[in-house]
Design a protein around this motif. Structure first.
Motif, PDB file in Angstrom:
ATOM      1  N   LYS A  70     -18.564  57.242 -54.175  1.00 30.37           N
ATOM      2  CA  LYS A  70     -19.608  56.482 -53.508  1.00 30.37           C
ATOM      3  C   LYS A  70     -20.767  57.413 -53.171  1.00 30.37           C
ATOM      4  O   LYS A  70     -20.544  58.558 -52.778  1.00 30.37           O
ATOM      5  CB  LYS A  70     -19.066  55.834 -52.237  1.00 30.37           C
ATOM      6  N   ASN A  78     -21.221  52.628 -55.789  1.00 28.18           N
ATOM      7  CA  ASN A  78     -19.770  52.710 -55.703  1.00 28.18           C
ATOM      8  C   ASN A  78     -19.170  52.668 -57.097  1.00 28.18           C
ATOM      9  O   ASN A  78     -19.662  51.957 -57.974  1.00 28.18           O
ATOM     10  CB  ASN A  78     -19.212  51.533 -54.899  1.00 28.18           C
ATOM     11  N   GLN A 131     -19.632  47.320 -59.874  1.00 30.31           N
ATOM     12  CA  GLN A 131     -19.280  47.001 -58.486  1.00 30.31           C
ATOM     13  C   GLN A 131     -20.376  46.219 -57.759  1.00 30.31           C
ATOM     14  O   GLN A 131     -20.136  45.652 -56.703  1.00 30.31           O
ATOM     15  CB  GLN A 131     -19.003  48.307 -57.723  1.00 30.31           C
ATOM     16  N   SER A 187     -12.133  56.256 -55.199  1.00 25.30           N
ATOM     17  CA  SER A 187     -13.439  55.731 -55.601  1.00 25.30           C
ATOM     18  C   SER A 187     -14.509  56.750 -55.274  1.00 25.30           C
ATOM     19  O   SER A 187     -14.350  57.575 -54.380  1.00 25.30           O
ATOM     20  CB  SER A 187     -13.736  54.408 -54.883  1.00 25.30           C
ATOM     21  N   GLN A 239     -15.341  52.207 -58.480  1.00 27.67           N
ATOM     22  CA  GLN A 239     -13.916  52.020 -58.256  1.00 27.67           C
ATOM     23  C   GLN A 239     -13.171  52.246 -59.568  1.00 27.67           C
ATOM     24  O   GLN A 239     -13.480  51.629 -60.579  1.00 27.67           O
ATOM     25  CB  GLN A 239     -13.644  50.592 -57.764  1.00 27.67           C
TER      26      GLN A 239
END
Length: 698
Positions: A670, A637, A573, A668, A639
């Motif tokens: 984070k 992050n 990411q 997701s 995803q």
């Protein structure tokens, strides 16, 4: 007539006499005659007790004879008697019979030989040492009685009468004859003692292949026994020499000389056998300690130092002083065992390990780095001046401990056999109990460096399998990558969406690849921009990685490789890209785009480290860790486009410096590494599920 007579051929009797003279025979001829008289049997007689009594008699008798011959000698009262078994029952009649045979043998070498062979035939079932002891005991019986009568006190009327009957008073007039005769008797005792000791050693269970001198001696024992017996016969039938009734000095001297030569060979073999047996027993003692250890210091002593070294010391490369070997007590030890030639690559490798042991984290997998020590044990066959100089030069490059011991290593056989040292550097790892937990950590240290800590074989297995998932997915989308991996070169695999970054990184790696330092380091560097040849493989690869992660996170038992998968998915990411550095299939570093590019671009700054450190990968990683501190920490992050939304699990941040629980936003993960995070609700696309759940670590 006189001339004709002098040239006449020898008479049959004289020819027979010469052919039966053992002094002219070879050992092989004697062995051939003697061996046919011997019968192997399991029957054992208490020859040890008989020898002890015989030795007592002869030692006291020869001491008395010496006092008569030269008016000096060992005081009889100071002779220590050997004690026979309390159940010992001497074969008196057999001894008297043998003594009678010997004393009634006419003078002459051929007669002595005939009697010796007759006695050997009578004693055919006795052991070789038993034959010699029994015959010597028969002589001792007569010789001891004779000298016992010599010292009969005046008040002992029976003794005086027996002494007069035996004419012992005459010996005072024949001192030279007594000295010559006594010398032969002493040598007889020495010869039989050597034979007995060699026979005793042969029954101790030693493999004769391990004690070649003993094997050689056992081949010579039958001949030695023959010479002991035939010489005993000569002694017994020359009692009249003591009384001055015959002049047989030359015959006695001939046998004395021959027996002295036999004794010389026996003693040489006995000395070599004892030395070898002593070495063997010392080896077995050391081997037992190595195989059943209890303490590391004792194991180090066993491997390095001879028994006479009671307080061994080692050289401390950090303080440049000698310190007690006790510094290793309760410590784990990496033993660096090597010669002196061509080991500077290994020294640089260990330098990186030494430095890694001083760095954070201080504890890994339950082991404290401060509990680990490095010890160099140089293996040198001969410490000459050239070797000493090379040793001193190498020692200056080592901040760890060094064995300073300029003798053959006491445990060199153990080092070669049990630690499998084959004249190439090895690094066995020993725990505080002295047990070898890794017989050679050299390869795993070369491959993984300090990441291999605490250097167990299982650590190597974990590291090797740690990235198997990555290569499996890579090979699925690009089978040609297998050839690059097999070449065992350094490989940069990188990807991202920023074309300029991709181009800059490729150019930086190309410059490194062609640099003179890399050629001198004998390193081969390749780079593979992921997806350049076929963009379609990129999504297929990431779908495979996400599916793998999804399967792992739902398992009850946590798979250790999940941390690496998380790191890669987070880097996916980040902008401008990601880079993985490996050596063959062994992944060395996974990093984010900007600090990786900066590290490659700054090669001129850190290039010398490639030669100073344990390799290109170690130098690259060290500089990268410095550079990444200069870049702001971004939120991590992850995803997961294909992640099943109905099953969510909180996970920790893959950043080693953070490790906090990651916020779950939508589908997701984070983590902002403890910094304030502004949660933004994401607008779900068709079919997606919006999940408003935040997890922060304190």
């Amino acid at each position: 007539m006189a001339l004709v007579s002098s040239l006449s051929p020898a008479t049959p009797s004289s020819v027979q006499t010469n052919t039966l003279n053992p002094l002219g025979w070879t050992d092989d001829q004697i062995l051939e005659k003697v061996y046919i008289t011997h019968v192997h049997t399991a029957e054992r007689y208490d020859v040890e007790s008989l020898f002890n009594v015989t030795a007592n008699i002869i030692k006291r008798s020869t001491a008395l004879a010496d006092s008569v011959a030269v008016k000096t000698g060992t005081p009889v009262g100071l002779i220590e008697d050997k004690v026979p078994l309390s159940t010992f029952d001497p074969p008196f009649l057999k001894l008297k019979h043998i003594a009678s045979q010997m004393m009634n043998t006419p003078h002459g070498e051929h007669h002595a030989h005939s009697t010796a062979m007759s006695i050997l035939d009578q004693l055919r079932t006795y052991t070789w040492d038993g034959k010699a002891i029994l015959v010597l005991a028969a002589l001792a019986l007569e010789y001891g009685n004779f000298w016992h009568l010599v010292q009969t006190p005046s008040g002992d009327h029976l003794g005086r009468s027996l002494a007069q009957m035996s004419r012992v008073h005459i010996v005072e007039r024949n001192r030279q004859a007594v000295a010559d005769y006594n010398s032969l008797v002493k040598n007889l005792l020495i010869a039989v003692e050597c034979i007995t000791e060699l026979e005793r050693l042969s029954t101790k269970g030693y493999d004769l292949k391990d004690v070649p001198a003993l094997a050689e001696a056992m081949q010579e024992i039958p001949v030695a026994v023959y010479w002991a017996i035939v010489t005993t016969v000569v002694c017994a039938n020359h009692f009249d020499f003591l009384l001055g009734e015959s002049d047989s000095r030359y015959e006695i001297a001939n046998f004395d000389d021959k027996l002295a030569a036999v004794i010389s060979k026996l003693k040489a073999n006995l000395t070599r056998s004892r030395k070898k047996i002593g070495d063997l027993e010392d080896y077995w003692r050391r081997k037992k300690l190595l195989q059943t250890p209890t303490e590391i210091v004792e194991v180090l002593k066993v491997l390095i130092y001879h028994n006479e070294v009671h307080d061994p010391h080692v050289y401390d490369g950090l303080t440049r002083q000698m310190v007690s070997i006790e510094v290793f007590r309760k410590k784990h030890v990496l033993l660096f065992i090597s010669g002196l030639d061509s080991i500077r690559d290994e020294v640089r490798l260990l330098q990186s390990i030494y430095e890694g042991l001083q760095e954070d984290p201080r504890e890994v997998k339950g082991y404290r780095k401060e509990d680990f020590r490095i010890l160099w044990v140089p293996v040198v066959d001969e410490w000459n001046l050239l070797h000493r100089a090379e040793y001193d030069n190498l020692k200056l490059e080592m901040p760890w401990y060094v064995t300073e011991y300029f003798y053959p290593l006491a445990g060199i056989r153990l080092i070669r056999e049990d630690l499998n040292y084959k004249n190439k550097p090895i690094i066995p790892v020993l725990n505080p109990q002295g047990r070898v937990v890794n017989y050679n950590a050299m390869h795993m240290i070369f491959v993984w460096g300090i990441d291999a800590f605490p250097f167990r074989p299982s650590d190597d297995d974990v590291l090797t399998q740690k990235w198997n998932w990555f290569w499996a997915e890579m090979k699925k989308v690009n089978p040609k990558l297998q050839d690059l991996i097999k070449a065992d070169s350094f490989i940069f695999i990188y990807g991202g969406s920023d074309k300029k970054w991709l181009q800059d990184f490729a150019q930086a790696v190309e410059r490194i690849k062609r640099h003179e330092i890399i050629k001198r380091a004998d390193a081969v560097i390749e780079h593979y921009p992921f997806g350049r040849e076929d963009h379609r493989i990129v999504p297929r690869f990431w779908i495979g990685i996400e599916s793998l992660f999804a399967n792992m996170i739902q398992k009850t038992h946590k798979d250790p490789t999940i941390e690496e998968i998380k790191s890669l998915l987070c880097l996916k990411q980040q902008q401008p890209g990601w880079v993985l550095l490996s050596k063959g299939s062994n992944v060395k570093l996974l990093g984010s785009g900007d600090p990786m590019l900066a590290t490659a671009a700054d090669f001129e700054i850190w290039k010398e480290k490639v030669l100073e450190k344990a390799g290109f990968d170690v130098a690259f990683k060290e500089y990268y860790e410095q550079k990444r501190r200069n870049y702001p920490q971004e939120c991590s992050n992850m995803q997961l486009a294909n992640y099943p939304a109905d099953i969510l699990h909180p996970i920790n941040c893959p950043d080693a410096a953070c490790g906090r629980s990651m916020e779950i936003a939508s589908v997701s993960y984070k983590c902002c590494h403890g910094q304030a995070a502004h949660h933004k609700a994401e607008v779900p696309e068709s079919g997606d599920v919006m999940i408003e759940k935040k997890l922060y670590a304190s």
